[in-house]
Design an enzyme around this catalytic site. Structure first.
Site, mmCIF file in Angstrom:
data_model
loop_
_atom_site.group_PDB
_atom_site.id
_atom_site.type_symbol
_atom_site.label_atom_id
_atom_site.label_comp_id
_atom_site.label_asym_id
_atom_site.label_seq_id
_atom_site.Cartn_x
_atom_site.Cartn_y
_atom_site.Cartn_z
ATOM 1 C CB SER A 153 -1.001 -0.039 1.025
ATOM 2 O OG SER A 153 -1.866 0.913 1.118
ATOM 3 C CG ASP A 401 -5.759 -2.858 -4.011
ATOM 4 O OD1 ASP A 401 -6.439 -1.873 -3.499
ATOM 5 O OD2 ASP A 401 -4.531 -2.962 -3.382
ATOM 6 C CG HIS A 438 -5.383 -2.173 0.070
ATOM 7 N ND1 HIS A 438 -4.617 -1.642 -1.147
ATOM 8 C CD2 HIS A 438 -5.112 -1.686 1.019
ATOM 9 C CE1 HIS A 438 -3.654 -0.950 -0.434
ATOM 10 N NE2 HIS A 438 -4.008 -0.804 0.719
#
Length: 499
Positions: A153, A401, A438
């Site tokens: 991320s 994601d 994610h």
């Protein structure tokens, strides 16, 4: 080291910590800070860090990039993406983590302070890296033989920015779900919320602690969990077998994008939404959502998203329906815009807001896009020196994601090859993770170690082509993924294949 204060250093006995059920070996825990200062807003700032130095050191250094808006010093375990059973510390690396220059109490207020913005964007990593190497030299009598940086991320963004800005400092880059165009992805989140709001139940709200009145509009009624399941089943029906194995996963992602058609492959509802179909309005909104956010004038704001069966995941819904209203607007307003100001996510003019991401003024001398994105990311030929000296990059991304698009990462890998005059897979490889949301979760084999293959590539020249990935079923010591389909084995495994 200049501007550094060591606040504590204590021995940690073997087994005091564990990672994925495995005891972590004995190490020294060092806590400290760099560049302590009084901010222009009158608040106290510093780049706080911790380093864990194993007694049985393997000669390597790992910079652990943390996710989100940073603001907290996470334990420096060098934890890996997906559902890891080991991390860099467990494997013998000296590991550092930091808060990137502000505390959680300042989230997202730190964005109003110009230097705190810069530290979050890229300067904290630049300041911590040489200090960490010097601390290793002091502890062991020599600097690291090899240095690695990784994260998922925003941590993946930190690693990608370091490749462009600090290319001489690291030998290996482990880049997970990189939000390397984070401001644009946040705008796409607001855009998605605006699209869903037209379909959501009028007046329905849901609680959220970050919202001004403690509640946000309930967007989940626009595309319910049952409807997402219906779409996922349609995607699998069209795409699962394209890779040669009907196994509940779409491994041939690109072929699926060409094959799946939301309009014709998902049943259309009549007068009533039953969960087994989509209305005409839903198909319009969802199709537009996956094809990529645009401003009212048609200007692209961010990348398209690939169709994949992982849109059933709870994390997918959280990003699309909750964080788009409660988290992303705060970052858009205070961290990326010049000047900072309030954002109304459902009424915001996103084209005008994008212009503020490109603006500077007397206080904010670097724009939000400049401080957050890797220099030259659109045509990344500036990574040629990295390649020339033998450094390697491994990227991975959950195909489902919901906030940072796997298609954005794929397009970047393509752009890298074009900028360097041909495929760049001799020093950069991308591993899509089917079904994964994610950084983890979703109906996916999301437990894998790409750090070991990265080390092998950097130090022995063995390029990774297929990396084993496992499901986190019942009994998994690294944590159980509750979203695995009922007919999957708890120990199911699949190779992650390089794009």
């Amino acid at each position: 080291y200049t501007q550094t204060s060591i606040e504590s250093s204590v021995p940690v006995a073997a087994g005091t910590l564990s990672l994925g059920g495995n005891p972590v070996a004995a190490h020294c825990l060092v806590r400290g800070s760099m560049h302590r200062r009084k901010g222009s807003d009158g608040r106290d700032y510093a780049i706080a860090f911790e380093m864990r130095l194993p007694e049985a050191w393997n000669g390597r250094f790992y910079y652990q990039g943390n996710g989100g808006l940073d603001g907290n010093v996470q334990p420096a375990l060098g934890a890996l993406g997906g559902g890891p059973l080991t991390g860099a510390l467990f494997q013998g690396f000296a590991v550092i983590s930091s808060d990137a220059g502000h505390t959680g109490a300042q989230t997202t207020v730190f964005g109003l302070e110009p230097q705190a913005r810069l530290d979050y964007g890229y300067q904290a990593v630049a300041k911590l890296t040489p200090m960490a190497k010097d601390l290793i030299r002091t502890a062991y009598g020599k600097g690291p033989d090899r240095s690695y940086i990784g994260g998922c991320s925003n941590g993946g963004r930190h690693a990608m920015v370091a490749a462009a800005r600090l290319g001489e400092q690291y030998d290996g880059y482990l880049i997970g779900a990189p939000g390397y165009r984070l401001p644009r992805a946040a705008l796409a989140q607001l855009w998605g919320a605006q699209q869903f709001s037209a379909l959501a139940t009028p007046g329905a709200t849901a609680p959220h602690p970050l919202a001004p009145q403690g509640r946000i509009p309930d967007l989940s009624s626009a595309f319910t969990a049952q409807e997402r399941q219906t779409v996922a089943q349609a995607i699998l029906a069209r795409c699962d077998a394209l890779d040669g194995a009907r196994d509940g996963m779409v491994q041939d992602v690109q072929a699926c994008q060409a094959r799946f058609n939301l309009q014709t492959d998902v049943p259309s509802c009549g007068a009533e939404r039953t969960g087994q179909c989509l209305s005409t309005a839903q198909k319009q909104v969802i199709g537009t959502l996956f094809s990529g956010a645009r401003s009212s004038s048609g200007q692209p704001l961010y990348a398209p998203f690939p169709y994949d069966s992982g849109l059933v995941g709870a994390n997918w819904g959280t990003w699309k329906f909750v964080n788009s209203l409660a988290l992303d607007p705060l970052a858009v307003a205070t961290v990326f815009s010049v000047p900072p100001g309030r954002v109304d996510p459902l009424r915001e003019d996103l084209g005008a807001r994008l212009a503020l991401f490109n603006t500077t003024d007397g206080n904010y001398k670097e724009s939000g896009l400049s401080l957050m994105t890797p220099p030259g990311h659109e045509q990344p030929g500036n990574l040629a020196p990295l390649r020339a000296r033998g450094a390697k990059m491994l990227l991975y991304h959950g195909v489902s994601d919901a906030v940072f698009s796997a298609e954005d990462t794929r397009l970047w890998i393509e752009a890298l090859g074009k900028a360097l005059g041909g495929p760049a897979n001799d020093f950069a490889r991308y591993f899509p993770v089917p079904g994964m949301n994610h950084c983890s979760g979703g109906p996916a084999t999301d437990q894998f170690d790409l750090l070991g293959p990265l080390v092998q590539w950097v130090e022995q020249g063995v390029a990774p082509q297929a990396v084993p990935a496992r499901a986190r079923g019942n009994g998994n010591a690294g944590g159980v993924n509750a979203e695995l389909p009922a007919d999957w084995s708890a120990t199911r495994s699949r190779p992650l294949c390089a794009y």
